[in-house]
Scaffold this active site. Structure first.
Site, PDB file in Angstrom:
ATOM      1  CB  CYS A  84      -0.912  -0.004   1.217  1.00 18.92           C
ATOM      2  SG  CYS A  84      -0.040  -0.235   2.775  1.00 18.92           S
TER       3      CYS A  84
ATOM      4  CB  CYS B  46       4.106  -0.488   2.513  1.00 21.92           C
ATOM      5  SG  CYS B  46       2.548  -1.161   3.092  1.00 21.92           S
TER       6      CYS B  46
END
Lengths: 77, 340
Positions: free
Chosen positions: A11, A14
């Site tokens: 995502c 991250c």
């Protein structure tokens, strides 16, 4: 050499986390390897239920939030 | 922590809340002064009503938002997913569903973590239906939506939203648990080796307060613009737009509720983003139940969530999940169109 692992399935959070980790390593001038752990099976082995998470030398240090560069530096020292 | 530090935190908190309360109490008179004295607008005119509404509501709702998000941030520091899992593990149906729906409100959760959380729950003895209750209540019962509903429509609407959201989460999880759909979870999920939970450090109060402040910075920083737009629309309606414009479309006809849910499910928005739309619909005469159903469908169910959950749920279970929750939302819509 330290082994830094960023746990997350890819995502946007991250990716930001990885950038922060890279910066922290550079600023500290550490000899460290940063690894992205994106496979859900591998993430579960750490017992982590909230991503992104950070592990240093195999031990989970933080879960569920993007740490700032300063916070990561604090964990690496 | 020693007594001096405690006293410092206590006095700061008391002072902070007192100042918050004083400012909050004086908002109405400041708004009136601003509108009628400073701008010299005419009493009873529509533009004046709109300006006064905005000048009063905007700081009021933002202040409520800051207070509640801060409070929820501190409460959440006590409920990690690990602790929630320990509480839910091996719980019976129903009791487990109720607990899961309530814990879903106070456990920090973001939809990008739905998959690891799902696996972490079901592989360590949390029943499937109980896990589903958690997954439904967590996004649907949202503190930002709660504050906005309270600020803009009063405590009754906010309470209805809170209670029905929890009831839908309990009921959906319970039904899915009863249907015994465990074999429709992707096979690899139950084979996943879940590592030992991360050891939890007991936090000190300064750290919890930090988390509360972080939550305010993060959430209020993200949603304030939607809040202002929502209140702006509210102000516009307050002063100008004739009522009952939307009544025929989103009113009390039998098909308006399913239509609202059908439109709402594929849409994806955070709770704050949907409030301006809710505000506009209600102001134009849409029925409360229909609008509430629309709002719950948008924030509780979404296509991105379906795609994320498809990794762990086979199509049939995913379809049952969405259908059961959507039916629950429709039920709430009809209920409130009937009684309000």
């Amino acid at each position: 050499m330290k082994k830094i692992q960023i746990l997350g399935t890819g995502c946007p959070k991250c990716k930001k986390f990885v950038q922060h980790a890279e910066e922290a390593v550079k600023e500290l001038g550490l000899d460290a390897e940063i690894e992205k752990v994106t496979q859900i099976n591998d993430i579960m082995k750490f017992g982590v239920m909230m991503t992104p998470a950070l592990a240093v030398d195999g031990a989970v240090k933080s879960v569920g939030k993007v740490l700032s560069v300063e916070e990561i530096k604090g964990l690496l020292k | 922590m020693n007594a001096v530090v405690w006293r410092k935190y206590l006095s700061w908190s008391v002072a902070g809340i007192a100042i918050w309360w004083l400012v909050y109490r004086s908002l109405a008179s400041v708004a009136a002064w601003f509108t009628y004295t400073l701008l010299g607008m005419e009493h009873g005119s529509q533009p004046a009503a709109a300006v006064e509404f905005f000048i009063y509501e905007a700081p009021k709702v933002l202040m409520l938002l800051i207070l509640v998000v801060f409070g929820v941030g501190i409460i959440r520091s006590f409920f990690t997913p690990e602790r929630t899992r320990r509480i839910l593990s091996g719980k019976r149906e129903f009791t487990g569903n109720v607990l899961a729906a309530l814990l879903g409100i106070v456990t920090p959760f973001c939809s990008c973590s739905a998959v690891p959380l799902f696996i972490g729950f079901v592989t360590t003895g949390v029943p499937l239906g109980v896990t589903i209750s958690f997954l439904v209540s967590s996004p649907m019962v949202n503190e930002v939506a709660l504050v906005l509903l309270f600020g803009l429509f009063g405590w009754k609407v906010a309470a209805i939203y809170l209670v029905t959201g929890v009831v839908i989460a309990i009921a959906s999880g319970w039904i899915i648990g009863r249907l015994r759909l465990e074999k429709h979870v992707e096979d690899w999920v139950y084979k996943t080796q879940t590592g030992n939970a991360v050891p939890e450090a007991e936090l000190e109060w300064p750290a919890r307060i930090r988390l509360g402040l972080d939550a305010v910075k993060d959430i209020v920083g993200r949603v304030w613009i939607y809040v202002l737009i929502g209140i702006g629309i509210g102000a516009g309606i307050h002063g100008y737009v004739p009522q009952n414009f939307m009544a025929s479309i989103m009113g009390r006809t039998w098909w308006s509720v399913p239509l609202a849910v059908l439109i709402g499910v594929p849409m994806y928005s955070n709770a704050a983003g949907i409030i301006p739309i809710v505000q506009a619909l209600l102001g134009k005469g849409a029925a409360l139940g229909t609008v509430l159903a629309f709002m719950m469908a948008v924030i509780g169910l979404s296509l991105p969530e379906a795609i994320i959950l498809r990794k762990v749920l086979k199509p049939k279970l995913l379809a049952v999940f969405f259908a059961v929750v959507a039916l629950g939302i429709m039920f709430v819509g009809y209920l409130f169109n009937l009684i309000m």
